[in-house]
Scaffold this motif. Sequence first.
Motif, mmCIF file in Angstrom:
data_model
loop_
_atom_site.group_PDB
_atom_site.id
_atom_site.type_symbol
_atom_site.label_atom_id
_atom_site.label_comp_id
_atom_site.label_asym_id
_atom_site.label_seq_id
_atom_site.Cartn_x
_atom_site.Cartn_y
_atom_site.Cartn_z
ATOM 1 N N VAL A 12 3.799 13.737 17.761
ATOM 2 C CA VAL A 12 4.109 12.405 17.239
ATOM 3 C C VAL A 12 2.887 11.508 17.381
ATOM 4 O O VAL A 12 2.610 10.666 16.525
ATOM 5 N N SER A 15 0.551 11.881 14.554
ATOM 6 C CA SER A 15 1.085 11.203 13.376
ATOM 7 C C SER A 15 0.868 9.701 13.467
ATOM 8 O O SER A 15 0.524 9.049 12.479
ATOM 9 N N PHE A 16 1.051 9.169 14.687
ATOM 10 C CA PHE A 16 0.848 7.731 14.880
ATOM 11 C C PHE A 16 -0.576 7.341 14.549
ATOM 12 O O PHE A 16 -0.825 6.369 13.833
ATOM 13 N N SER A 19 -1.157 7.497 10.871
ATOM 14 C CA SER A 19 -0.522 6.375 10.183
ATOM 15 C C SER A 19 -1.325 5.097 10.359
ATOM 16 O O SER A 19 -1.554 4.351 9.400
ATOM 17 N N ALA A 20 -1.775 4.867 11.601
ATOM 18 C CA ALA A 20 -2.570 3.660 11.859
ATOM 19 C C ALA A 20 -3.848 3.675 11.044
ATOM 20 O O ALA A 20 -4.255 2.660 10.467
ATOM 21 N N ILE A 22 -4.316 5.201 8.213
ATOM 22 C CA ILE A 22 -3.985 4.960 6.801
ATOM 23 C C ILE A 22 -3.816 3.464 6.551
ATOM 24 O O ILE A 22 -4.362 2.918 5.584
ATOM 25 N N HIS A 23 -3.086 2.800 7.460
ATOM 26 C CA HIS A 23 -2.861 1.358 7.270
ATOM 27 C C HIS A 23 -4.174 0.590 7.315
ATOM 28 O O HIS A 23 -4.400 -0.311 6.513
ATOM 29 N N PHE A 27 -5.754 -1.651 4.365
ATOM 30 C CA PHE A 27 -6.119 -3.045 4.611
ATOM 31 C C PHE A 27 -7.576 -3.292 4.223
ATOM 32 O O PHE A 27 -7.896 -4.262 3.529
ATOM 33 N N PHE A 30 -8.041 -3.355 0.536
ATOM 34 C CA PHE A 30 -7.644 -4.632 -0.064
ATOM 35 C C PHE A 30 -8.703 -5.697 0.210
ATOM 36 O O PHE A 30 -9.040 -6.490 -0.666
ATOM 37 N N ALA A 31 -9.210 -5.706 1.444
ATOM 38 C CA ALA A 31 -10.228 -6.696 1.799
ATOM 39 C C ALA A 31 -11.471 -6.511 0.946
ATOM 40 O O ALA A 31 -12.028 -7.467 0.399
ATOM 41 N N MET B 1 -6.758 -12.356 1.770
ATOM 42 C CA MET B 1 -6.781 -12.370 3.231
ATOM 43 C C MET B 1 -6.589 -13.778 3.750
ATOM 44 O O MET B 1 -5.938 -13.993 4.763
ATOM 45 N N VAL B 23 3.634 0.892 10.322
ATOM 46 C CA VAL B 23 2.818 1.918 10.984
ATOM 47 C C VAL B 23 3.709 2.995 11.578
ATOM 48 O O VAL B 23 3.505 4.193 11.372
ATOM 49 N N ALA B 27 4.114 6.901 10.513
ATOM 50 C CA ALA B 27 3.870 7.964 11.487
ATOM 51 C C ALA B 27 5.024 8.955 11.472
ATOM 52 O O ALA B 27 4.825 10.183 11.457
ATOM 53 N N LEU B 30 4.954 11.078 8.276
ATOM 54 C CA LEU B 30 3.974 12.174 8.339
ATOM 55 C C LEU B 30 4.478 13.291 9.248
ATOM 56 O O LEU B 30 4.444 14.473 8.890
ATOM 57 N N PHE B 31 4.969 12.880 10.426
ATOM 58 C CA PHE B 31 5.459 13.857 11.408
ATOM 59 C C PHE B 31 6.582 14.699 10.826
ATOM 60 O O PHE B 31 6.559 15.934 10.878
#
Lengths: 256, 223
Positions: A12, A15-16, A19-20, A22-23, A27, A30-31, B1, B23, B27, B30-31
Amino acid sequence: MSSQVSRTDTGVGVSFIASAVIHLAVFLLFAWWGRQFPTAPVIQETYYVDVVTLPTVAPQAGSTINNPGKTKAASLPAPTLPMAVPRPPKTVPKTGTQSIKTASPQDAAETEAAFAERMAKLEKNSEARREEAVLEKLRSKVKVASASKTGMPGAGGADAGSRYADYVRSRLEDALKVTSSYTTKNPEVAVRLTIAADGRLARIKIERSSGDAAFELAVRRAIDLASEKFTAPPNHTTFDNGFIFKPKGISSGKPR
Amino acid sequence: MAIILGAGIIVKLVLLLLLSFSVVSWAIILFKFFQVQRANSESERFMDFFWKSKRFDAIASQVDRFANSPLTVLFNEGYSELKKVVEPDSKSDGSALSTDLGGVENVSRALRRATNSEITRLEKYLTFLATTGSTSPFIGLFGTVWGIMTAFEGIGKTGSASLAVVAPGIAEALIATAIGLVAAIPAVMAYNHFQHKIRVLINEMDSFSTEFLNIVQRNIAGK
Protein backbone atom coordinates in the motif's frame (compact mmCIF):
# COMPACT_ATOMS: atom_id res chain seq x y z
CA MET A 1 -5.32 -17.48 7.92
CA SER A 2 -2.83 -20.28 7.96
CA SER A 3 -1.82 -20.09 4.33
CA GLN A 4 1.82 -20.80 3.73
CA VAL A 5 2.00 -18.97 0.41
CA SER A 6 4.07 -15.85 0.19
CA ARG A 7 2.38 -13.03 -1.63
CA THR A 8 4.08 -10.54 -3.91
CA ASP A 9 1.38 -7.86 -3.58
CA THR A 10 2.41 -4.33 -4.29
CA GLY A 11 2.49 -2.69 -0.88
CA VAL A 12 0.00 0.00 0.00
CA GLY A 13 2.92 2.30 0.76
CA VAL A 14 4.26 2.00 -2.76
CA SER A 15 0.81 2.82 -4.11
CA PHE A 16 0.65 5.85 -1.84
CA ILE A 17 3.95 7.15 -3.09
CA ALA A 18 2.93 6.55 -6.69
CA SER A 19 -0.36 8.35 -6.14
CA ALA A 20 1.34 11.31 -4.50
CA VAL A 21 3.80 11.51 -7.37
CA ILE A 22 0.96 11.45 -9.89
CA HIS A 23 -0.84 14.27 -8.10
CA LEU A 24 2.32 16.32 -7.89
CA ALA A 25 2.96 15.75 -11.57
CA VAL A 26 -0.58 16.86 -12.49
CA PHE A 27 -0.24 19.93 -10.28
CA LEU A 28 3.10 20.85 -11.85
CA LEU A 29 1.65 20.28 -15.29
CA PHE A 30 -1.16 22.69 -14.55
CA ALA A 31 1.26 25.22 -13.09
CA TRP A 32 3.51 24.92 -16.10
CA TRP A 33 0.54 25.22 -18.43
CA GLY A 34 -0.65 28.32 -16.62
CA ARG A 35 2.75 29.91 -16.93
CA GLN A 36 3.25 28.87 -20.53
CA PHE A 37 -0.13 30.06 -21.73
CA PRO A 38 -1.34 32.69 -19.31
CA THR A 39 -4.97 33.55 -19.75
CA ALA A 40 -4.71 37.10 -20.97
CA PRO A 41 -7.55 39.31 -19.80
CA VAL A 42 -9.76 40.04 -22.74
CA ILE A 43 -9.93 43.77 -23.22
CA GLN A 44 -12.44 44.92 -25.74
CA GLU A 45 -10.92 47.69 -27.73
CA THR A 46 -13.06 50.67 -28.51
CA TYR A 47 -12.84 51.95 -32.02
CA TYR A 48 -13.58 55.56 -32.67
CA VAL A 49 -14.65 56.23 -36.20
CA ASP A 50 -13.62 59.59 -37.50
CA VAL A 51 -16.71 60.64 -39.33
CA VAL A 52 -15.06 63.67 -40.89
CA THR A 53 -12.33 61.77 -42.75
CA LEU A 54 -14.41 58.82 -43.92
CA PRO A 55 -13.58 57.82 -47.49
CA THR A 56 -15.86 59.45 -50.03
CA VAL A 57 -17.08 58.43 -53.45
CA ALA A 58 -15.10 60.89 -55.54
CA PRO A 59 -11.41 59.94 -55.40
CA GLN A 60 -10.26 63.53 -55.53
CA ALA A 61 -12.59 64.48 -52.74
CA GLY A 62 -10.89 62.01 -50.42
CA SER A 63 -8.68 63.25 -47.65
CA THR A 64 -5.25 64.10 -48.99
CA ILE A 65 -3.65 63.47 -45.62
CA ASN A 66 -4.22 59.76 -45.66
CA ASN A 67 -2.61 58.91 -49.00
CA PRO A 68 -1.21 61.77 -50.99
CA GLY A 69 0.68 59.47 -53.31
CA LYS A 70 -2.39 57.52 -54.26
CA THR A 71 -4.39 60.60 -55.05
CA LYS A 72 -1.67 61.86 -57.30
CA ALA A 73 -1.38 58.54 -59.08
CA ALA A 74 -5.09 58.44 -59.65
CA SER A 75 -5.24 61.92 -61.11
CA LEU A 76 -2.12 61.52 -63.23
CA PRO A 77 -2.20 58.35 -65.28
CA ALA A 78 1.48 57.70 -65.98
CA PRO A 79 2.17 56.73 -69.58
CA THR A 80 4.56 53.88 -70.06
CA LEU A 81 6.29 55.39 -73.07
CA PRO A 82 7.84 58.82 -72.69
CA MET A 83 7.13 59.50 -76.32
CA ALA A 84 3.41 59.38 -75.68
CA VAL A 85 3.65 62.55 -73.63
CA PRO A 86 2.77 65.65 -75.60
CA ARG A 87 5.62 67.89 -74.70
CA PRO A 88 6.40 71.41 -75.83
CA PRO A 89 8.44 71.40 -79.03
CA LYS A 90 11.25 73.56 -77.68
CA THR A 91 12.41 70.89 -75.24
CA VAL A 92 12.73 68.19 -77.82
CA PRO A 93 16.11 69.23 -79.23
CA LYS A 94 17.56 69.48 -75.76
CA THR A 95 16.68 65.92 -75.02
CA GLY A 96 18.14 64.95 -78.32
CA THR A 97 21.47 66.52 -77.60
CA GLN A 98 21.57 64.97 -74.20
CA SER A 99 20.92 61.55 -75.51
CA ILE A 100 23.60 62.03 -78.13
CA LYS A 101 25.98 63.11 -75.44
CA THR A 102 25.25 59.93 -73.51
CA ALA A 103 26.22 57.92 -76.51
CA SER A 104 29.51 59.78 -77.17
CA PRO A 105 32.74 57.84 -76.54
CA GLN A 106 34.16 60.32 -74.03
CA ASP A 107 31.47 59.32 -71.57
CA ALA A 108 32.52 55.72 -71.72
CA ALA A 109 34.98 56.42 -68.93
CA GLU A 110 32.21 57.81 -66.78
CA THR A 111 31.67 56.06 -63.51
CA GLU A 112 28.45 54.21 -63.11
CA ALA A 113 27.38 56.41 -60.22
CA ALA A 114 27.64 59.53 -62.29
CA PHE A 115 25.72 57.86 -65.06
CA ALA A 116 22.95 56.86 -62.72
CA GLU A 117 22.79 60.38 -61.36
CA ARG A 118 22.49 61.86 -64.79
CA MET A 119 19.86 59.32 -65.73
CA ALA A 120 17.84 60.28 -62.67
CA LYS A 121 18.11 63.95 -63.62
CA LEU A 122 16.89 63.19 -67.10
CA GLU A 123 13.98 61.22 -65.76
CA LYS A 124 13.08 64.05 -63.43
CA ASN A 125 13.12 66.48 -66.30
CA SER A 126 10.83 64.37 -68.40
CA GLU A 127 8.54 63.82 -65.42
CA ALA A 128 8.29 67.57 -64.85
CA ARG A 129 7.49 68.16 -68.48
CA ARG A 130 4.84 65.47 -68.47
CA GLU A 131 3.22 66.91 -65.39
CA GLU A 132 3.20 70.35 -66.92
CA ALA A 133 1.54 69.01 -70.05
CA VAL A 134 -1.15 67.20 -68.10
CA LEU A 135 -1.79 70.27 -66.00
CA GLU A 136 -2.13 72.33 -69.16
CA LYS A 137 -4.69 69.86 -70.44
CA LEU A 138 -6.63 70.03 -67.20
CA ARG A 139 -6.64 73.81 -67.24
CA SER A 140 -8.07 73.95 -70.73
CA LYS A 141 -10.72 71.44 -69.70
CA VAL A 142 -11.72 73.49 -66.68
CA LYS A 143 -11.91 76.62 -68.82
CA VAL A 144 -14.32 74.88 -71.16
CA ALA A 145 -16.36 73.64 -68.24
CA SER A 146 -16.74 77.02 -66.63
CA ALA A 147 -17.59 78.57 -69.98
CA SER A 148 -20.54 76.23 -70.42
CA LYS A 149 -21.77 76.88 -66.86
CA THR A 150 -21.50 73.31 -65.67
CA GLY A 151 -19.70 71.91 -62.68
CA MET A 152 -19.96 72.51 -59.00
CA PRO A 153 -21.91 75.55 -57.88
CA GLY A 154 -19.72 78.31 -56.58
CA ALA A 155 -16.64 76.71 -57.98
CA GLY A 156 -14.53 79.22 -59.79
CA GLY A 157 -13.05 77.62 -62.86
CA ALA A 158 -9.68 79.23 -62.29
CA ASP A 159 -8.87 77.75 -58.88
CA ALA A 160 -7.97 74.09 -58.86
CA GLY A 161 -9.03 73.57 -55.21
CA SER A 162 -12.69 74.42 -55.66
CA ARG A 163 -13.78 70.82 -55.43
CA TYR A 164 -11.76 70.38 -52.29
CA ALA A 165 -13.49 73.31 -50.73
CA ASP A 166 -16.81 71.65 -51.44
CA TYR A 167 -15.53 68.47 -49.98
CA VAL A 168 -14.47 70.22 -46.81
CA ARG A 169 -17.82 71.96 -46.57
CA SER A 170 -19.72 68.68 -46.90
CA ARG A 171 -17.52 67.01 -44.28
CA LEU A 172 -18.10 69.92 -41.95
CA GLU A 173 -21.81 69.71 -42.52
CA ASP A 174 -21.75 66.02 -41.62
CA ALA A 175 -19.81 66.77 -38.48
CA LEU A 176 -22.09 69.66 -37.64
CA LYS A 177 -25.07 67.35 -37.77
CA VAL A 178 -23.44 65.33 -35.03
CA THR A 179 -22.22 68.15 -32.86
CA SER A 180 -24.94 70.70 -33.53
CA SER A 181 -27.40 71.59 -30.83
CA TYR A 182 -30.38 71.52 -33.15
CA THR A 183 -30.91 68.72 -35.54
CA THR A 184 -34.30 69.89 -36.71
CA LYS A 185 -34.77 73.06 -38.64
CA ASN A 186 -37.16 74.87 -36.37
CA PRO A 187 -36.96 73.37 -32.92
CA GLU A 188 -39.70 74.53 -30.64
CA VAL A 189 -40.46 73.65 -27.05
CA ALA A 190 -43.52 74.82 -25.15
CA VAL A 191 -43.04 74.82 -21.40
CA ARG A 192 -45.46 75.64 -18.64
CA LEU A 193 -43.79 76.98 -15.57
CA THR A 194 -45.35 77.21 -12.17
CA ILE A 195 -43.65 79.51 -9.70
CA ALA A 196 -44.65 79.33 -6.08
CA ALA A 197 -45.46 82.37 -3.99
CA ASP A 198 -41.99 82.43 -2.50
CA GLY A 199 -40.34 82.62 -5.93
CA ARG A 200 -39.36 78.99 -5.98
CA LEU A 201 -39.82 77.13 -9.23
CA ALA A 202 -42.51 74.64 -8.30
CA ARG A 203 -43.16 72.81 -11.52
CA ILE A 204 -41.81 72.51 -15.04
CA LYS A 205 -44.06 70.88 -17.56
CA ILE A 206 -43.00 70.44 -21.14
CA GLU A 207 -46.30 70.63 -22.99
CA ARG A 208 -45.06 70.37 -26.51
CA SER A 209 -41.70 69.61 -28.04
CA SER A 210 -40.52 69.35 -31.61
CA GLY A 211 -38.59 66.28 -30.64
CA ASP A 212 -35.17 67.88 -30.72
CA ALA A 213 -33.54 66.39 -27.66
CA ALA A 214 -30.56 68.70 -27.78
CA PHE A 215 -32.68 71.82 -27.91
CA GLU A 216 -34.91 70.48 -25.19
CA LEU A 217 -31.85 69.97 -23.02
CA ALA A 218 -30.75 73.51 -23.73
CA VAL A 219 -34.19 74.79 -22.71
CA ARG A 220 -34.10 72.81 -19.47
CA ARG A 221 -30.68 74.16 -18.66
CA ALA A 222 -31.83 77.66 -19.43
CA ILE A 223 -34.82 77.27 -17.11
CA ASP A 224 -32.58 75.91 -14.37
CA LEU A 225 -30.16 78.76 -14.81
CA ALA A 226 -32.89 81.39 -14.80
CA SER A 227 -34.84 79.91 -11.90
CA GLU A 228 -31.94 80.59 -9.58
CA LYS A 229 -32.73 84.29 -9.59
CA PHE A 230 -36.50 84.43 -9.86
CA THR A 231 -38.07 86.92 -7.57
CA ALA A 232 -41.35 86.16 -5.86
CA PRO A 233 -44.49 86.77 -7.89
CA PRO A 234 -46.50 89.85 -6.95
CA ASN A 235 -49.40 89.70 -4.48
CA HIS A 236 -48.15 86.45 -3.00
CA THR A 237 -49.89 84.36 -5.62
CA THR A 238 -48.79 81.38 -7.54
CA PHE A 239 -47.57 82.23 -11.00
CA ASP A 240 -48.42 79.90 -13.82
CA ASN A 241 -47.61 80.59 -17.41
CA GLY A 242 -46.69 78.91 -20.68
CA PHE A 243 -43.59 79.83 -22.68
CA ILE A 244 -42.64 78.85 -26.19
CA PHE A 245 -38.91 78.43 -26.68
CA LYS A 246 -37.34 78.85 -30.10
CA PRO A 247 -33.71 79.39 -31.05
CA LYS A 248 -34.63 82.92 -32.04
CA GLY A 249 -36.31 83.76 -28.78
CA ILE A 250 -38.94 82.99 -26.22
CA SER A 251 -42.56 84.04 -26.54
CA SER A 252 -44.89 84.12 -23.59
CA GLY A 253 -48.06 82.12 -23.92
CA LYS A 254 -51.33 83.10 -22.34
CA PRO A 255 -51.52 82.59 -18.59
CA ARG A 256 -53.89 79.97 -17.51
CA MET B 1 -2.78 28.95 -9.10
CA ALA B 2 -3.54 32.45 -7.92
CA ILE B 3 -7.16 31.43 -7.62
CA ILE B 4 -6.22 28.92 -4.91
CA LEU B 5 -3.83 31.21 -3.05
CA GLY B 6 -6.42 33.98 -3.00
CA ALA B 7 -9.11 31.84 -1.38
CA GLY B 8 -10.11 32.06 2.25
CA ILE B 9 -8.81 29.80 5.02
CA ILE B 10 -11.88 27.55 5.12
CA VAL B 11 -11.82 27.08 1.37
CA LYS B 12 -8.11 26.30 1.56
CA LEU B 13 -8.73 23.69 4.26
CA VAL B 14 -11.47 22.13 2.18
CA LEU B 15 -9.15 22.01 -0.81
CA LEU B 16 -6.44 20.40 1.29
CA LEU B 17 -8.86 17.78 2.58
CA LEU B 18 -10.06 17.03 -0.94
CA LEU B 19 -6.49 16.78 -2.14
CA SER B 20 -5.66 14.23 0.55
CA PHE B 21 -8.83 12.29 -0.35
CA SER B 22 -7.74 12.28 -3.94
CA VAL B 23 -4.22 11.11 -3.11
CA VAL B 24 -5.48 8.30 -0.89
CA SER B 25 -8.14 7.16 -3.31
CA TRP B 26 -5.67 7.08 -6.17
CA ALA B 27 -3.27 5.09 -4.03
CA ILE B 28 -6.06 2.59 -3.37
CA ILE B 29 -6.99 2.54 -7.05
CA LEU B 30 -3.42 1.70 -8.04
CA PHE B 31 -3.06 -0.88 -5.27
CA LYS B 32 -6.36 -2.56 -6.09
CA PHE B 33 -5.69 -2.47 -9.81
CA PHE B 34 -2.48 -4.44 -9.49
CA GLN B 35 -3.94 -6.74 -6.85
CA VAL B 36 -7.03 -7.66 -8.85
CA GLN B 37 -5.17 -7.97 -12.11
CA ARG B 38 -2.59 -10.31 -10.60
CA ALA B 39 -5.31 -12.32 -8.86
CA ASN B 40 -7.18 -12.76 -12.14
CA SER B 41 -4.21 -13.80 -14.25
CA GLU B 42 -2.79 -16.15 -11.60
CA SER B 43 -6.19 -17.73 -10.98
CA GLU B 44 -6.43 -18.51 -14.66
CA ARG B 45 -2.99 -20.11 -14.70
CA PHE B 46 -3.70 -21.97 -11.47
CA MET B 47 -6.91 -23.46 -12.86
CA ASP B 48 -5.04 -24.68 -15.92
CA PHE B 49 -2.40 -26.23 -13.70
CA PHE B 50 -5.02 -27.68 -11.35
CA TRP B 51 -6.92 -29.55 -14.06
CA LYS B 52 -3.75 -30.84 -15.67
CA SER B 53 -2.23 -32.37 -12.54
CA LYS B 54 -3.49 -35.60 -11.05
CA ARG B 55 -2.39 -35.38 -7.43
CA PHE B 56 -3.04 -32.85 -4.69
CA ASP B 57 0.42 -33.13 -3.20
CA ALA B 58 1.96 -32.34 -6.61
CA ILE B 59 -0.19 -29.21 -6.78
CA ALA B 60 0.68 -28.30 -3.17
CA SER B 61 4.39 -28.35 -3.95
CA GLN B 62 3.92 -25.95 -6.89
CA VAL B 63 1.42 -23.64 -5.23
CA ASP B 64 3.91 -20.88 -4.49
CA ARG B 65 3.96 -20.00 -8.16
CA PHE B 66 0.40 -18.72 -7.92
CA ALA B 67 0.64 -17.02 -4.56
CA ASN B 68 -1.51 -14.03 -5.53
CA SER B 69 -4.53 -16.00 -6.63
CA PRO B 70 -7.32 -16.39 -4.07
CA LEU B 71 -7.88 -19.89 -5.42
CA THR B 72 -4.40 -20.87 -4.24
CA VAL B 73 -5.32 -19.82 -0.74
CA LEU B 74 -8.49 -21.89 -0.95
CA PHE B 75 -6.53 -24.89 -2.16
CA ASN B 76 -3.95 -24.53 0.62
CA GLU B 77 -6.59 -24.25 3.31
CA GLY B 78 -8.60 -27.12 1.91
CA TYR B 79 -5.55 -29.35 1.46
CA SER B 80 -4.17 -28.75 4.95
CA GLU B 81 -7.60 -29.45 6.43
CA LEU B 82 -7.88 -32.56 4.33
CA LYS B 83 -4.48 -33.77 5.61
CA LYS B 84 -5.60 -33.18 9.19
CA VAL B 85 -8.77 -35.15 8.54
CA VAL B 86 -7.07 -38.07 6.80
CA GLU B 87 -3.81 -38.45 8.80
CA PRO B 88 -5.21 -39.30 12.26
CA ASP B 89 -7.14 -42.09 10.61
CA SER B 90 -4.03 -43.47 8.93
CA LYS B 91 -2.05 -43.22 12.18
CA SER B 92 -4.59 -45.03 14.29
CA ASP B 93 -5.94 -47.40 11.73
CA GLY B 94 -3.34 -47.62 9.03
CA SER B 95 -6.05 -48.13 6.45
CA ALA B 96 -6.87 -44.43 5.86
CA LEU B 97 -10.49 -45.23 5.55
CA SER B 98 -13.19 -42.76 6.40
CA THR B 99 -16.67 -43.67 5.37
CA ASP B 100 -18.55 -40.96 7.24
CA LEU B 101 -18.67 -37.51 5.62
CA GLY B 102 -17.40 -35.64 8.67
CA GLY B 103 -14.06 -35.11 6.94
CA VAL B 104 -15.70 -33.54 3.91
CA GLU B 105 -17.72 -31.26 6.13
CA ASN B 106 -14.53 -30.09 7.78
CA VAL B 107 -12.91 -29.33 4.44
CA SER B 108 -16.04 -27.50 3.32
CA ARG B 109 -15.97 -25.32 6.42
CA ALA B 110 -12.28 -24.61 5.93
CA LEU B 111 -12.94 -23.58 2.32
CA ARG B 112 -15.81 -21.30 3.32
CA ARG B 113 -13.66 -19.63 5.92
CA ALA B 114 -10.84 -19.13 3.45
CA THR B 115 -13.30 -17.70 0.89
CA ASN B 116 -14.58 -15.20 3.42
CA SER B 117 -11.10 -14.10 4.41
CA GLU B 118 -10.14 -13.73 0.74
CA ILE B 119 -13.22 -11.63 0.04
CA THR B 120 -12.29 -9.47 2.98
CA ARG B 121 -8.77 -9.12 1.63
CA LEU B 122 -9.98 -8.18 -1.85
CA GLU B 123 -12.55 -5.71 -0.60
CA LYS B 124 -10.17 -4.07 1.82
CA TYR B 125 -9.89 -0.26 1.34
CA LEU B 126 -12.68 -0.29 -1.25
CA THR B 127 -15.04 1.37 1.21
CA PHE B 128 -12.78 4.39 1.19
CA LEU B 129 -13.33 4.73 -2.55
CA ALA B 130 -17.09 4.63 -2.00
CA THR B 131 -16.82 7.21 0.76
CA THR B 132 -14.70 9.50 -1.36
CA GLY B 133 -17.05 9.15 -4.29
CA SER B 134 -20.11 10.04 -2.29
CA THR B 135 -18.80 12.68 0.11
CA SER B 136 -16.15 14.70 -1.69
CA PRO B 137 -18.67 16.53 -3.93
CA PHE B 138 -20.46 17.60 -0.76
CA ILE B 139 -17.23 18.69 0.85
CA GLY B 140 -16.43 20.71 -2.27
CA LEU B 141 -19.92 22.17 -2.21
CA PHE B 142 -19.42 23.18 1.39
CA GLY B 143 -16.23 25.01 0.41
CA THR B 144 -18.08 26.74 -2.40
CA VAL B 145 -20.96 27.84 -0.22
CA TRP B 146 -18.54 29.15 2.39
CA GLY B 147 -16.53 30.98 -0.23
CA ILE B 148 -19.61 32.60 -1.71
CA MET B 149 -20.77 33.59 1.75
CA THR B 150 -17.50 35.37 2.46
CA ALA B 151 -17.56 36.90 -1.02
CA PHE B 152 -21.01 38.36 -0.43
CA GLU B 153 -19.94 39.57 2.98
CA GLY B 154 -17.09 41.46 1.33
CA ILE B 155 -19.45 42.88 -1.27
CA GLY B 156 -21.79 44.05 1.44
CA LYS B 157 -18.96 45.79 3.23
CA THR B 158 -17.62 47.59 0.19
CA GLY B 159 -21.12 48.31 -1.05
CA SER B 160 -20.25 47.94 -4.71
CA ALA B 161 -21.70 45.06 -6.67
CA SER B 162 -19.99 45.40 -10.01
CA LEU B 163 -19.04 42.20 -11.81
CA ALA B 164 -15.36 42.91 -11.22
CA VAL B 165 -15.95 42.75 -7.48
CA VAL B 166 -18.33 39.78 -7.40
CA ALA B 167 -16.67 37.50 -9.95
CA PRO B 168 -13.27 36.68 -8.35
CA GLY B 169 -14.78 35.61 -5.04
CA ILE B 170 -17.26 33.31 -6.71
CA ALA B 171 -14.59 31.88 -8.99
CA GLU B 172 -12.44 31.14 -5.93
CA ALA B 173 -15.40 29.49 -4.27
CA LEU B 174 -16.32 27.39 -7.28
CA ILE B 175 -12.89 25.79 -7.50
CA ALA B 176 -13.73 23.81 -4.36
CA THR B 177 -16.65 22.11 -6.12
CA ALA B 178 -14.46 21.45 -9.13
CA ILE B 179 -11.78 19.77 -7.04
CA GLY B 180 -14.44 17.79 -5.19
CA LEU B 181 -15.76 16.43 -8.47
CA VAL B 182 -12.23 15.71 -9.69
CA ALA B 183 -11.66 13.63 -6.56
CA ALA B 184 -15.06 11.91 -6.68
CA ILE B 185 -15.37 10.86 -10.32
CA PRO B 186 -12.36 8.50 -10.52
CA ALA B 187 -13.20 7.09 -7.10
CA VAL B 188 -16.75 6.16 -8.13
CA MET B 189 -15.62 4.73 -11.44
CA ALA B 190 -12.89 2.66 -9.81
CA TYR B 191 -15.25 1.50 -7.08
CA ASN B 192 -17.76 0.14 -9.59
CA HIS B 193 -15.03 -1.43 -11.65
CA PHE B 194 -13.44 -3.21 -8.70
CA GLN B 195 -16.82 -4.30 -7.37
CA HIS B 196 -17.47 -6.07 -10.64
CA LYS B 197 -14.01 -7.64 -10.77
CA ILE B 198 -14.26 -8.87 -7.18
CA ARG B 199 -17.70 -10.36 -7.82
CA VAL B 200 -16.20 -12.34 -10.68
CA LEU B 201 -13.40 -13.55 -8.38
CA ILE B 202 -15.91 -14.56 -5.69
CA ASN B 203 -17.83 -16.61 -8.26
CA GLU B 204 -14.60 -18.28 -9.28
CA MET B 205 -13.78 -19.06 -5.67
CA ASP B 206 -17.24 -20.55 -5.08
CA SER B 207 -17.03 -22.78 -8.11
CA PHE B 208 -13.52 -23.85 -7.17
CA SER B 209 -14.67 -24.75 -3.68
CA THR B 210 -17.42 -26.92 -5.11
CA GLU B 211 -15.00 -28.62 -7.48
CA PHE B 212 -12.52 -29.23 -4.66
CA LEU B 213 -15.20 -30.69 -2.43
CA ASN B 214 -16.42 -32.91 -5.24
CA ILE B 215 -12.94 -34.29 -5.78
CA VAL B 216 -12.39 -34.85 -2.06
CA GLN B 217 -15.74 -36.58 -1.64
CA ARG B 218 -15.20 -38.74 -4.69
CA ASN B 219 -11.77 -39.86 -3.47
CA ILE B 220 -12.81 -40.50 0.13
CA ALA B 221 -15.96 -42.32 -0.93
CA GLY B 222 -13.99 -44.33 -3.44
CA LYS B 223 -11.36 -45.46 -0.96
